[in-house]
Design a protein around this motif. Structure first.
Motif: not given
Length: 87
Positions: A19-21, A27-30
């Motif tokens: 879940l954390l991953a 969060a960093t995909a964009g």
């Protein structure tokens, strides 16, 4: 019974890490493309490449520049050795 608790504990830990991953990736995909363009711009500015060039082009230009500099230095060394009296 003890082994079953161990397996259940490992599964819970794995679920938490998963879940954390997943949250971190979302969060960093964009920001991936923006970060790549920033890295490319920095590499281009550091290597004196064209601002629109990619990191690969900047690296290729840097390799070519180093190769040209080494060749020039070797030629200058050979010219200096040829012009100096024999030792």
């Amino acid at each position: 019974m003890r082994a079953m608790f161990g397996v259940v504990g490992l599964l819970i830990a794995l679920a938490i890490v998963g879940l954390l991953a997943a949250n971190k990736l979302k969060a960093t995909a964009g920001h991936g493309l923006a970060a790549e363009s920033v890295v490319g711009a920095r590499a281009a500015s550091v290597l004196n490449a064209a601002p629109g060039s990619t990191v690969r082009e900047a690296a290729t230009n840097a390799q070519q520049k180093v190769q040209d500099d080494v060749t020039k230095a070797l030629e200058q060394g050979m010219a200096a050795r040829a012009s100096s009296p024999d030792q």
